[in-house]
Design a protein around this motif. Structure first.
Motif, PDB file in Angstrom:
ATOM      1  N   GLY A  54     -72.713  54.745 -18.066  1.00 53.13           N
ATOM      2  CA  GLY A  54     -71.610  53.990 -17.561  1.00 53.13           C
ATOM      3  C   GLY A  54     -71.228  54.639 -16.194  1.00 53.13           C
ATOM      4  O   GLY A  54     -72.040  55.375 -15.683  1.00 53.13           O
ATOM      5  N   GLU A  55     -70.134  54.400 -15.789  1.00 50.43           N
ATOM      6  CA  GLU A  55     -69.451  54.883 -14.304  1.00 50.43           C
ATOM      7  C   GLU A  55     -68.314  55.696 -14.552  1.00 50.43           C
ATOM      8  O   GLU A  55     -67.779  55.520 -15.438  1.00 50.43           O
ATOM      9  N   LEU A  56     -68.268  56.709 -13.511  1.00 53.62           N
ATOM     10  CA  LEU A  56     -67.027  57.745 -13.391  1.00 53.62           C
ATOM     11  C   LEU A  56     -66.495  57.504 -12.013  1.00 53.62           C
ATOM     12  O   LEU A  56     -67.066  57.780 -11.151  1.00 53.62           O
ATOM     13  N   GLY A  57     -65.130  57.033 -11.930  1.00 54.37           N
ATOM     14  CA  GLY A  57     -64.718  57.311 -10.779  1.00 54.37           C
ATOM     15  C   GLY A  57     -64.068  58.611 -10.263  1.00 54.37           C
ATOM     16  O   GLY A  57     -64.129  59.522 -11.027  1.00 54.37           O
ATOM     17  N   GLY A  58     -63.541  58.784  -8.889  1.00 48.48           N
ATOM     18  CA  GLY A  58     -63.317  60.061  -8.515  1.00 48.48           C
ATOM     19  C   GLY A  58     -62.672  59.949  -7.328  1.00 48.48           C
ATOM     20  O   GLY A  58     -62.898  58.902  -6.462  1.00 48.48           O
ATOM     21  N   GLU A  59     -62.430  61.022  -6.307  1.00 48.42           N
ATOM     22  CA  GLU A  59     -61.926  61.111  -5.111  1.00 48.42           C
ATOM     23  C   GLU A  59     -62.326  62.309  -4.436  1.00 48.42           C
ATOM     24  O   GLU A  59     -62.771  63.301  -4.953  1.00 48.42           O
ATOM     25  N   VAL A  60     -62.477  61.871  -3.010  1.00 47.39           N
ATOM     26  CA  VAL A  60     -63.062  63.281  -2.192  1.00 47.39           C
ATOM     27  C   VAL A  60     -61.935  63.944  -1.970  1.00 47.39           C
ATOM     28  O   VAL A  60     -60.980  63.625  -1.309  1.00 47.39           O
ATOM     29  N   VAL A 216     -42.087  44.604 -11.439  1.00 49.47           N
ATOM     30  CA  VAL A 216     -43.406  44.790 -11.775  1.00 49.47           C
ATOM     31  C   VAL A 216     -43.273  46.192 -12.074  1.00 49.47           C
ATOM     32  O   VAL A 216     -42.512  47.321 -11.824  1.00 49.47           O
ATOM     33  N   VAL A 217     -44.180  46.524 -13.314  1.00 50.39           N
ATOM     34  CA  VAL A 217     -44.205  47.826 -13.867  1.00 50.39           C
ATOM     35  C   VAL A 217     -45.420  48.602 -13.623  1.00 50.39           C
ATOM     36  O   VAL A 217     -46.666  48.034 -13.772  1.00 50.39           O
ATOM     37  N   VAL A 218     -45.752  49.664 -12.853  1.00 52.26           N
ATOM     38  CA  VAL A 218     -46.557  50.249 -12.815  1.00 52.26           C
ATOM     39  C   VAL A 218     -46.664  51.650 -13.423  1.00 52.26           C
ATOM     40  O   VAL A 218     -45.829  52.422 -13.327  1.00 52.26           O
ATOM     41  N   ALA A 219     -47.699  51.998 -14.428  1.00 60.00           N
ATOM     42  CA  ALA A 219     -47.813  52.642 -15.292  1.00 60.00           C
ATOM     43  C   ALA A 219     -48.945  53.681 -15.211  1.00 60.00           C
ATOM     44  O   ALA A 219     -49.924  53.106 -15.036  1.00 60.00           O
ATOM     45  N   ALA A 220     -48.798  54.956 -15.327  1.00 59.43           N
ATOM     46  CA  ALA A 220     -49.927  55.887 -15.571  1.00 59.43           C
ATOM     47  C   ALA A 220     -49.641  56.810 -16.686  1.00 59.43           C
ATOM     48  O   ALA A 220     -48.878  57.860 -16.374  1.00 59.43           O
ATOM     49  N   THR A 221     -50.072  56.487 -17.682  1.00 57.91           N
ATOM     50  CA  THR A 221     -49.554  57.454 -18.982  1.00 57.91           C
ATOM     51  C   THR A 221     -50.168  58.747 -18.899  1.00 57.91           C
ATOM     52  O   THR A 221     -50.918  59.137 -18.010  1.00 57.91           O
ATOM     53  N   SER A 222     -49.584  59.539 -19.734  1.00 51.57           N
ATOM     54  CA  SER A 222     -49.817  60.997 -19.692  1.00 51.57           C
ATOM     55  C   SER A 222     -51.503  61.254 -20.015  1.00 51.57           C
ATOM     56  O   SER A 222     -51.621  62.763 -19.569  1.00 51.57           O
ATOM     57  N   ASP A 223     -52.196  60.542 -20.439  1.00 57.26           N
ATOM     58  CA  ASP A 223     -53.505  61.035 -20.571  1.00 57.26           C
ATOM     59  C   ASP A 223     -54.503  60.633 -19.333  1.00 57.26           C
ATOM     60  O   ASP A 223     -55.520  60.835 -19.528  1.00 57.26           O
ATOM     61  N   ARG A 224     -53.871  59.940 -18.472  1.00 60.54           N
ATOM     62  CA  ARG A 224     -54.546  59.570 -17.218  1.00 60.54           C
ATOM     63  C   ARG A 224     -54.866  60.616 -16.330  1.00 60.54           C
ATOM     64  O   ARG A 224     -54.082  61.883 -16.651  1.00 60.54           O
ATOM     65  N   SER A 225     -55.716  60.618 -15.429  1.00 59.11           N
ATOM     66  CA  SER A 225     -56.239  61.773 -14.497  1.00 59.11           C
ATOM     67  C   SER A 225     -55.058  62.145 -13.602  1.00 59.11           C
ATOM     68  O   SER A 225     -54.184  61.196 -13.340  1.00 59.11           O
ATOM     69  N   PRO A 226     -54.980  63.362 -12.829  1.00 61.26           N
ATOM     70  CA  PRO A 226     -53.953  63.654 -12.058  1.00 61.26           C
ATOM     71  C   PRO A 226     -53.827  62.788 -10.847  1.00 61.26           C
ATOM     72  O   PRO A 226     -53.110  62.388 -10.471  1.00 61.26           O
ATOM     73  N   LEU A 227     -55.198  62.281 -10.532  1.00 63.58           N
ATOM     74  CA  LEU A 227     -55.228  61.366  -9.469  1.00 63.58           C
ATOM     75  C   LEU A 227     -54.570  60.242  -9.579  1.00 63.58           C
ATOM     76  O   LEU A 227     -53.783  59.872  -8.863  1.00 63.58           O
ATOM     77  N   GLU A 228     -54.604  59.812 -10.793  1.00 65.86           N
ATOM     78  CA  GLU A 228     -53.843  58.385 -10.971  1.00 65.86           C
ATOM     79  C   GLU A 228     -52.510  58.461 -11.263  1.00 65.86           C
ATOM     80  O   GLU A 228     -51.655  57.693 -10.861  1.00 65.86           O
ATOM     81  N   ARG A 229     -52.051  59.590 -11.970  1.00 65.69           N
ATOM     82  CA  ARG A 229     -50.423  60.108 -11.992  1.00 65.69           C
ATOM     83  C   ARG A 229     -50.003  60.102 -10.641  1.00 65.69           C
ATOM     84  O   ARG A 229     -48.846  59.810 -10.507  1.00 65.69           O
ATOM     85  N   ARG A 230     -50.752  60.889  -9.772  1.00 63.71           N
ATOM     86  CA  ARG A 230     -49.970  61.231  -8.549  1.00 63.71           C
ATOM     87  C   ARG A 230     -50.165  59.771  -7.825  1.00 63.71           C
ATOM     88  O   ARG A 230     -49.239  59.457  -6.751  1.00 63.71           O
ATOM     89  N   ARG A 231     -51.096  58.886  -7.858  1.00 61.16           N
ATOM     90  CA  ARG A 231     -51.004  57.672  -7.115  1.00 61.16           C
ATOM     91  C   ARG A 231     -49.828  56.547  -7.716  1.00 61.16           C
ATOM     92  O   ARG A 231     -49.604  55.610  -6.922  1.00 61.16           O
ATOM     93  N   ARG A 265     -49.984  68.889  -7.993  1.00 59.60           N
ATOM     94  CA  ARG A 265     -50.201  70.301  -8.237  1.00 59.60           C
ATOM     95  C   ARG A 265     -51.723  70.607  -8.577  1.00 59.60           C
ATOM     96  O   ARG A 265     -52.350  71.230  -8.066  1.00 59.60           O
ATOM     97  N   GLU A 266     -52.190  69.820  -9.685  1.00 61.93           N
ATOM     98  CA  GLU A 266     -53.120  69.751 -10.060  1.00 61.93           C
ATOM     99  C   GLU A 266     -54.535  69.427  -9.166  1.00 61.93           C
ATOM    100  O   GLU A 266     -55.571  69.891  -8.859  1.00 61.93           O
ATOM    101  N   VAL A 267     -53.968  68.431  -8.451  1.00 65.99           N
ATOM    102  CA  VAL A 267     -55.097  67.883  -7.405  1.00 65.99           C
ATOM    103  C   VAL A 267     -55.269  68.900  -6.089  1.00 65.99           C
ATOM    104  O   VAL A 267     -56.104  69.232  -5.573  1.00 65.99           O
ATOM    105  N   ALA A 268     -54.146  69.590  -5.784  1.00 60.95           N
ATOM    106  CA  ALA A 268     -54.103  70.438  -4.775  1.00 60.95           C
ATOM    107  C   ALA A 268     -54.721  71.432  -5.105  1.00 60.95           C
ATOM    108  O   ALA A 268     -55.323  72.174  -4.163  1.00 60.95           O
ATOM    109  N   ILE A 269     -54.493  72.262  -6.138  1.00 66.53           N
ATOM    110  CA  ILE A 269     -55.287  73.502  -6.515  1.00 66.53           C
ATOM    111  C   ILE A 269     -56.697  73.305  -6.528  1.00 66.53           C
ATOM    112  O   ILE A 269     -57.519  73.962  -6.296  1.00 66.53           O
TER     113      ILE A 269
END
Length: 453
Positions: A54-60, A216-231, A265-269
């Motif tokens: 499969g595929e795995l997303g990410g960020e630089v 309009v509801v935008v949700a990033a639940t607790s199991d999502r990555s810090p990238l998604e929760r920050r976004r 904080r997770e992303v910055a560290i």
């Protein structure tokens, strides 16, 4: 329909048949190092790691010599050296009016099972705030359906306030009441780090069909990555700006900025930034302030974004970094108290520690006098509560305290009143409470000499 077709055309025109591809060089904890993309990728670009399964997303996150550091959206289990990684470009969002009534994730993908089309214009997640010198002043007072906000802590159009509370004090329920009651054309909610069950409950039971009809509801639940929760709150603000630019008055609700800061904080560290403010990186202050500045009054024919940011304060510590940063850039703060919640009064707002910076402009002179009276009475009662409970006070020793004692039960009930029919009737009810307690403006205003004794 025309907007959906325009969005589809814009999406097709932006498709890239050819993308730069690199290879995984190393995996270091949560960071994946990729070779061959340092000349094609930019900080913040989205990446896609291609595997047989499969595929795995990410960020630089970092660029170093001929390597880039990728923070994946999911754990790096199964990633091996030599896996291909493609550059997708800078992330954008294309809000559309058809998104009203929908639940989406931080990347604009539907979470409610139905198809979701993009709008014709793609917007960056990190847009600049309107020019400070060109913005309008705060607008008129808004009806909220809650007596305390219709009178003592008014919310006006374009105001930005913070809601500070510990866990289990009723913060989310108060946000839901504001989402239902505040005058607005569109409501945009950012649910950051919530449990999946709470998201469904909020949409179906709290907002319901009537509330979702303008939301309009935008949700990033607790199991999502810090990238998604920050976004998540950034995506919600981008959607709010879409409707603001159409001239609508938007109510923006974020629950919570604390989880947004923790995700950052997770992303910055991971990107190499050192913690400073009680474990938070120095950049967290800029992230919070920039998000807050994007809300507020608009420019020209644009509408306004009235924003309510919730902050989860551990142990009711109002001086912890996130609370302190946000309190300094907002137009008011509402403090919820656990002791008030434990004795059964909801919303558990501590009026004496809460401030609306829309006053005195949001109220008329008689209304401001009434607000001052109520604060003086509640302050007198709060200062003497321990003495009253111990039976050490005798009637007649302090005329103002006597009035506060008579008025306190009705005032405390008024602060929990959720049936107010607008500010005018709420102020009339407040006047009636003071008349029943035989309170007059002259009786509550002590001379300065008496206060210094």
């Amino acid at each position: 329909m025309e907007e959906d077709i325009a969005g589809l055309k814009a999406r097709i025109s932006q498709m890239q048949p050819v993308r730069a591809v690199g290879r995984v060089q190393a995996v270091d904890g949560t960071t994946i190092w990729v070779r061959g993309l340092s000349d094609d990728a930019c900080i913040g670009d989205r990446l896609r790691l291609i595997q047989p399964e499969g595929e795995l997303g990410g960020e630089v996150l970092r660029i170093r010599d001929d390597l880039i550091a990728m923070l994946p959206d999911e754990p790096a289990d199964g990633v091996s050296k030599g896996d291909r990684v493609a550059v997708l470009g800078a992330p954008t969002l294309a809000p559309c009016n058809s998104w009203i009534g929908r639940v989406i994730d931080a990347y604009g993908r539907p979470l409610d099972g139905a198809p979701l089309g993009p709008g014709p214009r793609r917007r960056p997640f990190r847009a600049s705030p309107p020019p400070a010198a060109a913005r309008r002043s705060l607008g008129g007072r808004l009806s909220t359906g809650l007596a305390i906000f219709d009178t003592l802590l008014p919310i006006v159009k374009g105001q930005r306030i913070g809601l500070f509370a510990g866990s289990g004090v009723g913060k989310s329920m108060l946000l839901a009441q504001l989402a239902q009651g505040v005058e607005a054309d569109i409501v945009v909610l950012a649910l950051v780090g919530e449990r999946g069950r709470e998201v469904l409950d909020f949409v179906t039971n709290v907002l319901g069909p009537e509330g979702m009809a303008r939301s309009v509801v935008v949700a990033a639940t607790s199991d999502r990555s810090p990238l998604e929760r920050r976004r998540c709150p950034l995506a919600a603000m981008t959607i709010a700006e879409h409707f603001r630019d159409q001239g609508a008055h938007v109510l923006y609700l974020a629950d919570s900025i604390t989880r947004f800061a923790e995700a950052h904080r997770e992303v910055a560290i991971a990107s190499g930034e050192l913690p400073a403010l009680r474990g938070h990186p120095p950049s967290v202050a800029h992230q919070i302030m920039r998000l807050a500045e994007r809300a507020g009054t608009g420019v020209g024919d644009a509408g306004d974004i009235t924003a309510i940011f919730s902050v989860l304060v551990a142990g009711s510590d109002m001086d912890e970094p996130v609370a302190d940063i946000l309190r300094g850039v907002l137009d008011g703060h509402v403090v919820m108290d656990r002791q008030i919640a434990e004795r059964g009064r909801f919303p558990a707002i501590d009026l004496l520690r809460s401030v609306s910076r829309s006053l005195p402009g949001a109220a008329s002179p008689p209304e401001n006098d009434l607000i001052q009276q109520v604060r003086q009475l509640l302050g007198a009662y709060a200062r003497s509560e321990t003495m009253l409970r111990a039976g050490l006070y005798r009637d007649g020793e302090d005329p103002v305290l006597d009035q506060a004692i008579r008025a306190w039960p009705d005032l405390d009930g008024f602060l929990a009143d959720a049936s107010a029919n607008g500010p005018e009737q709420a102020f009339q009810k407040l006047q009636l409470i003071l008349r029943r307690a035989n309170v007059t403006p002259q009786q509550t205003r002590r001379p300065v000499t008496a206060l210094t004794k």
